[in-house]
Scaffold this motif. Structure first.
Motif: not given
Length: 434
Positions: A314-320
């Motif tokens: 339902t949701s995605l995320a990543s970091s630098f």
């Protein structure tokens, strides 16, 4: 007939369906998951669950959290949702330093690149701004109440992002529009200068994300209920390329799941260098990967990373700083759902960069639970349970809703005059009495 279908959707909970969200600290220090009113944070440096504190004098979230956002430098974090609260957190202590009360439910939130302002959108499409830090020019609101700076009036804002250089704020809505607004140096006086409109989606725009080369111009990505991911020159409002996802995933779905209404884009997440885009799709038990050539200004299909059969992100995320793609599955506001059933599933895809995932001989993997950073401690903190059988029981009902609820929640509905009056009498968007 249409009214009857809408009413059925409302009774079933589709209209209030609230997907679980995930957000990753830009420097990889922490990860946050929200489901219902619960905000769960795990400190990746210390390897421990975070205990939240509140010095703002405001209440805790009491209804579904609809939006999360880290500041560019990771110093601040915001959460907001159906309880009309916008909470601002310091991430070094995870203490809430400010609670803002909106007049209406909040659908999107963002922090300006300088960390001085929080913007949030209410369900009527008005964008509000509140000061967090001290700004130049002596133009602060002395009582620090939210100030309306512009709006997509009477259209729900689905996503809001600041451009990489901080000069623009992009807002998307369920009426197929993306507006790019110049963010002024003194925003408390309003943001009145429209840079462009990005028009081309034929259904609601569900998500937007900026992407850029390490050195060079930035571009805007968008996904929507029309089963497309689009690449934009947002300065001029020009559509550069469109990727139709229906043909790419059709063979992975059941025949009744390939309708456009079942293939809404749930979320998009580009890599740091903009060369790869991860796409979550309403009915797909996996992640689609697109190559994004910002020089040629083209999007192209690479592959689908299949996760387990009953897992639809339902949701995605990543970091630098890290090459992990965080995904979450879960929902709240489901019919007959108890607080003890606010469970999520978290899955992590490693090596989230084009050189690895786009390689023809590389078989993308999803980390097993035993392989995730900090193992069971992280999963227990973010998921709410390690009991696989309990998770499967709870998420089975979520799975069925995920395949239709986003479309029913965001598609523009048409009501009879009688039904409109009924909704007005029963709605919960009245101003809070001081």
């Amino acid at each position: 007939m249409e009214d009857a279908a809408v009413e059925e959707a409302e009774v079933s909970g589709a209209a209030e369906f609230a997907p679980a969200l995930v957000a990753a600290h830009p420097l990889g220090h922490s990860v946050a998951v929200a489901v219902g009113p619960e905000l769960r944070v795990f400190d990746l440096k210390d390897g421990s669950a975070v205990s939240l504190s509140d010095n703002s004098g405001g209440g805790s979230h009491s209804d579904a959290i609809r939006a999360l956002s880290f500041s560019v430098n990771g110093v601040l974090f915001t959460s907001a949702g159906d309880d009309k609260l916008v909470k601002v957190w310091k991430t070094d202590s995870w203490c809430c330093i400010q609670t803002i009360t909106s007049e209406k439910r909040v659908s999107a939130v963002a922090i300006s690149n300088d960390g001085l302002y929080v913007t949030f959108a209410d369900k009527f499409g008005v964008i509000w701004l509140v000061t967090v830090g001290q700004s130049d020019g002596g133009q602060e609101s002395t009582d620090n109440k939210p100030v309306s700076i512009f709006g997509h009036y009477c259209s729900i804002i689905t996503s809001m992002k600041f451009s990489p250089d901080g000069r623009f704020i992009a807002t998307a809505d369920r009426d197929f529009k993306i507006r790019v607004t110049l963010f002024p140096k003194k925003p408390l006086r309003g943001a009145h200068e429209i840079q462009s409109f990005c028009l081309g989606h034929t259904e609601f725009v569900s998500c937007i994300a900026f992407t850029c080369l390490s050195e060079g111009p930035s571009f805007l990505l968008s996904g929507g209920g029309d089963s497309t991911v689009r690449l934009w020159d947002y300065i001029n409002g020009c559509l550069l390329d469109t990727c139709q996802i229906q043909d790419k995933v059709g063979e992975l779905l059941e025949p009744n799941e390939t309708e456009d209404s079942n293939l809404a884009i749930a979320d998009i997440c580009p890599t740091n260098d903009g060369s790869l885009v991860a796409v979550a799709i309403q009915s797909l038990n996996g992640i689609m990967l697109l190559a994004c050539d910002l020089i040629a200004k083209k999007l192209s299909f690479i592959k689908v990373i299949t996760i387990e059969k009953c897992y639809i992100p339902t949701s995605l995320a990543s970091s630098f700083s890290a090459d992990l793609l965080w995904t979450v599955m879960g929902a709240s506001n489901m019919p007959n759902q108890a607080a003890s059933q606010l469970l999520t599933r978290v899955k992590i895809i490693p090596h989230f960069k084009k050189d690895t995932l786009a390689s023809a001989d590389h078989v993308p993997t999803v980390l097993e639970d035993s392989e995730v950073p900090h193992g069971e401690k992280l999963l227990l903190a973010l998921q709410g349970s390690l009991d696989i059988a309990k998770q499967e029981e709870v998420l089975a009902s979520v799975l069925a809703a995920l395949k239709v609820s986003m479309y029913k929640m965001l598609v523009k509905k048409h009501y009879s005059e009688e039904r409109r009056e009924q909704r007005k009498r029963g709605r919960n968007d009245k101003k809070i009495k001081k």
